[in-house]
Design an enzyme around this catalytic site. Sequence first.
Site, PDB file in Angstrom:
ATOM      1  N   CYS D 155       8.080 -16.743  32.641  1.00 42.14           N
ATOM      2  CA  CYS D 155       8.258 -17.915  31.787  1.00 42.14           C
ATOM      3  C   CYS D 155       9.721 -18.326  31.614  1.00 42.14           C
ATOM      4  CB  CYS D 155       7.626 -17.677  30.418  1.00 42.14           C
ATOM      5  SG  CYS D 155       8.199 -16.171  29.617  1.00 42.14           S
ATOM      6  N   HIS D 249      11.614 -20.914  24.793  1.00 42.22           N
ATOM      7  CA  HIS D 249      12.815 -20.249  25.298  1.00 42.22           C
ATOM      8  C   HIS D 249      13.945 -21.274  25.419  1.00 42.22           C
ATOM      9  CE1 HIS D 249      10.440 -16.792  25.870  1.00 42.22           C
ATOM     10  NE2 HIS D 249      10.363 -16.734  27.180  1.00 42.22           N
TER      11      HIS D 249
END
Lengths: 358, 358, 358, 358
Positions: D155, D249
């Site tokens: 990810c 993120h």
Amino acid sequence: MQRIAVLGATGAVGQEFVVSLNKHPWFELTQVASSARSAGKKYIYALRYPASGILKWHKPEPIPEYMQDMVISKIEDIDPEKFDLIFTALNSDDAQTIEPDFARSVPVISTAAAFRYENDVPILIPGINDEHIEILDIQKKNRNWNGFIAPLPNCTTTGLAITLKPIMDKYGVESVFMTSLQALSGAGRSPGVIALDIMDNVIPYIPKEEEKVQIETKKILGELNQTSIVPNNIKVSCTCMRVPVSDGHTESVFVETKESVDPHMIKKEMLKFSKNVSIKELPTAPKDYIIVHDDPTRPQPRIDREINDGMTTVVGRIRKDTVFENGIKYVLLSHNEKMGSAKGAVLLAELLKRKDII
Amino acid sequence: MQRIAVLGATGAVGQEFVVSLNKHPWFELTQVASSARSAGKKYIYALRYPASGILKWHKPEPIPEYMQDMVISKIEDIDPEKFDLIFTALNSDDAQTIEPDFARSVPVISTAAAFRYENDVPILIPGINDEHIEILDIQKKNRNWNGFIAPLPNCTTTGLAITLKPIMDKYGVESVFMTSLQALSGAGRSPGVIALDIMDNVIPYIPKEEEKVQIETKKILGELNQTSIVPNNIKVSCTCMRVPVSDGHTESVFVETKESVDPHMIKKEMLKFSKNVSIKELPTAPKDYIIVHDDPTRPQPRIDREINDGMTTVVGRIRKDTVFENGIKYVLLSHNEKMGSAKGAVLLAELLKRKDII
Amino acid sequence: MQRIAVLGATGAVGQEFVVSLNKHPWFELTQVASSARSAGKKYIYALRYPASGILKWHKPEPIPEYMQDMVISKIEDIDPEKFDLIFTALNSDDAQTIEPDFARSVPVISTAAAFRYENDVPILIPGINDEHIEILDIQKKNRNWNGFIAPLPNCTTTGLAITLKPIMDKYGVESVFMTSLQALSGAGRSPGVIALDIMDNVIPYIPKEEEKVQIETKKILGELNQTSIVPNNIKVSCTCMRVPVSDGHTESVFVETKESVDPHMIKKEMLKFSKNVSIKELPTAPKDYIIVHDDPTRPQPRIDREINDGMTTVVGRIRKDTVFENGIKYVLLSHNEKMGSAKGAVLLAELLKRKDII
Amino acid sequence: MQRIAVLGATGAVGQEFVVSLNKHPWFELTQVASSARSAGKKYIYALRYPASGILKWHKPEPIPEYMQDMVISKIEDIDPEKFDLIFTALNSDDAQTIEPDFARSVPVISTAAAFRYENDVPILIPGINDEHIEILDIQKKNRNWNGFIAPLPNCTTTGLAITLKPIMDKYGVESVFMTSLQALSGAGRSPGVIALDIMDNVIPYIPKEEEKVQIETKKILGELNQTSIVPNNIKVSCTCMRVPVSDGHTESVFVETKESVDPHMIKKEMLKFSKNVSIKELPTAPKDYIIVHDDPTRPQPRIDREINDGMTTVVGRIRKDTVFENGIKYVLLSHNEKMGSAKGAVLLAELLKRKDII
């Protein structure tokens, strides 16, 4: 020096024992035991998460040097005869079977709930119900043990019982409503509360917690008769919640008293009690047993929990209640891992030693 | 379409008005006003901190497109005649002087406390005390106004009054103890709560909050006589705390009822009340007015606050109280900025419009 | 004892000065000054928010007793002649006009940016560029002052310059990429970062911060010639972010060296530098100037920031870089309010006193 | 409708699959499998912590109704022949043995790392390296499978590769330094990150993460030759950290380009790429593949992560780098559980179906 072992030394409470016993003037921690998974490892290695290697050490204090290289034993390899006292920080199921094995030979001071509700077992808070210590003799006789099991209360009970005691002594207590905002460290670290569950959140339920506080408060404030403790007949109702705070349980308390009170007198009684508390001279005892703030924004866990190294119960917002004819309300803060757990257990050990029971 | 202005449109509650009125089927927001500092600026520019340029917009929804370029007016430049309704999100001091100026000509729905405690002013929660709307007529006559001031309660009162109403209707309520765990957005953003004060912390005090909840709950649940509202004689005692949660007030409630209750019946009554609530067909009304969880870990603010876009009061942990002979305890969650504030005000406007009062 | 005044004593940095000077062996804080709003009030009262009464005191240490009753002066009422040294914790605009007024008569050590970039002003980190102290003489002559202005760097520069110094001395540094994860206390408390802006969030921008770090690092590591400091020609690029951490700036650093390095040697050089650092014997100097962890999960702000009372730069994750032919990467932690600010300023004062410059 | 099974359906990524497939126009989730511990339970029961009963469901969306009563199968009881496609959200060790068993008969799209680094396995990001899909044919032949394994990247790689692609296509990329501030959900929930470890903290290490990002970025941006993918020769260096953010993120990126660039052109190229991206018409594709903010305070995870339901890569702070002769720096935000994981996998499935490969 008394020789000490700690069972369950790697968990949250166990870590606090390790810190509390560091350089203790009377007690020397010479062996630690933990689950089979940790046994045989050095203490510092056993504290690491297997996958990430992150150290599961959450105290502001560093790991004491004497502990870093100590090798963890299996519980069954601990020889009770080698110790003057065993502290246990086991979960309740393990405590149920393990603690009696040790108590046969040696005094056991426990933070687990397993034996708290038995008739010949007191729930002790140093300075609050020291007279209940007598029941330990009955316990030894009943069970034909050389040692005994002396459990502390649940960490949420501690601050409540401590603050109710001076109110009860002076004015009598009829009933109590308490809502707790409990810290994460109270849930331990295996895995305890995961970050995604509590960030920006409140969890309004802690399994079994409310029942414990309700029963324990009555027992701690109860009276000793010949063979057991008669619970106090105050009525207690609790709602226990988890909040995103690392350490320190905050409690909102509403108290109905038997006699008319005014808030200033409550403050005065708490401070008088604090000043005269029985345990003042013990090594781990705080300078102030209770602190009372006039500042309505206190107590706050982040600011107040480390006062006197977490051994002080901090009270604020004492004011007249608006429902009870005779009643007050207040907020208290108690450090759940220090006074409410391992460090409170060390204080209890000191009290028992001064009384020559250990 | 009704023409709407919002006074105090840049603050926390003002932002919620802007979102709540976006694409509203009946109301069109055509002008916004704010403090002198923001006046003359486009809405989106007025929302930036001067020093850092950070946008003070905290909703999960983006700023509606219709608002981004709208230029903010000075409050004194708003012509009441051009509007069918004014929403105000002013602080209480400003509301005290500004709201009557507008109410002379046009209905004012307010989230401020300034007029809540006057005799001819109702504190309205749509679905709970719709019959108090009648007092607005008396207010108009008393004050010789064409409009009126209709305030909402404090955001902490809303969920409490909503959940007490079905209990009171069926079993009667004698007394209530409530401890709130309040969200940061309830403190606004000017500057509201600063991060260093609340991270890893609880602040056990919100100035004036407890008094507001205690008085407002009684007034909302009171009865209308010819000329005013007679407060209900239930007794209420609150302790209000701030916790590190962005949105959604959690409340721990202990209720003494007049008649014997069992928890299952309380759930049933709440759901029946929810199903039959008066405001069901209004555009902003939630599908469920009250939701009751059996899962003891609910309600949780992060999971439950956005249910039905923040217009549902979420209840859990209904159980028998252990102090009161007749009593229960439960936990509720109410979205302080939605049902408890601007969006609740829009719902109230819808109710008043359906009754042809706007 | 040297007589000391602190200008700007109520803000975040000012509070840290008050703590750092408590019971100092050489320095006695005898007067504090602050904005007109606070002047005339006792220190402890000036720290309260007007509306909520919450105390704006965020240190883990309590307010020192000597300060609680000290009355705050207006800055213009401070007589420089009465002091041996002035510490200033002013914002940059105020510092621009106020600091020269004092420097005419008395040494001024400043945490503000106002004079950092002038030719005859050094940016001093004790132990890193002590030789730049000489430029203070030139400053005094240039400006015809009896005192001088000696500023500290921005708190984000401090840890970076400290860790680059031993690398540069041994291997040469060509270029540096740095991303900072900065603590909330770096933004002060007036109002600083509000909780709703940073909870569950990162803000990827701090106005002017990156430029400061880029320029200051070069100046600090620069060389002294006859009349000024020639900035080092290393290239520096930064991205500075705010994260939900109370204290302690974490920095991710990528360094291209002139000569080939291996990570173990970097650790060795850092520790050697730490061991021999010039300021070891000063009262406020830490036991370890730099600590290097092998544990890849360190440094962590919550665990490592208070080591040696916040005066140690903590390094970890030293490893070979995968882009640079000669290069390493590492993570550092520096306490932005202690070594990076007021307490670092006290350390600087100690160094200047030992050199008989104060 | 294609018949779908999800392996590993109760974990963090599995939950996201369940949400992403709810009411999907092409795919019908008809069976879910999980570990032996969960098998045989209804989905909603398997999500509860055994001790506390707290529901391990962290999505803002409720559990879809179709799932609540679905009974979880053992993985070995899943008959591949009954499905058109298998999604797996297994840990890497399980994936290593389980995924080939299924790929023998049916296409497998995986979020696990197990096969990402094999020669005949592409790492696919829809819209970035669609031409690598061809390698799936070679994989089928090599391994004599009817299906194939098509993994997504880690990810943390996703947003980096997406933003580098338009830069590379226009200006060439020489080297990249990246520091990530990663969300808690990226660590899963078994137990993931515990609250006491990350509150008021940063953890500067995520095991194996940096190596994954460094290798995967090169492979994704590499070129297809006859039989395999030749990694791009850009140099990549990463430092990966965990921060107290629930989802999203954030990455700080420094890029050296082959040709001279100016930041405005980078923005233009990113938006042009976004506008023409191959996957625009697919059901799960976002309205904007990339968004670029001029506001320097963006992107922020709490505000920007849910834009276009987490499928947009949000970029900000594009500016000239101060180290590289040709270079820029910027900040990106990518939703690690949506575009970076399960929902990105669904998008990939849609792309493969449109190409008639499923």
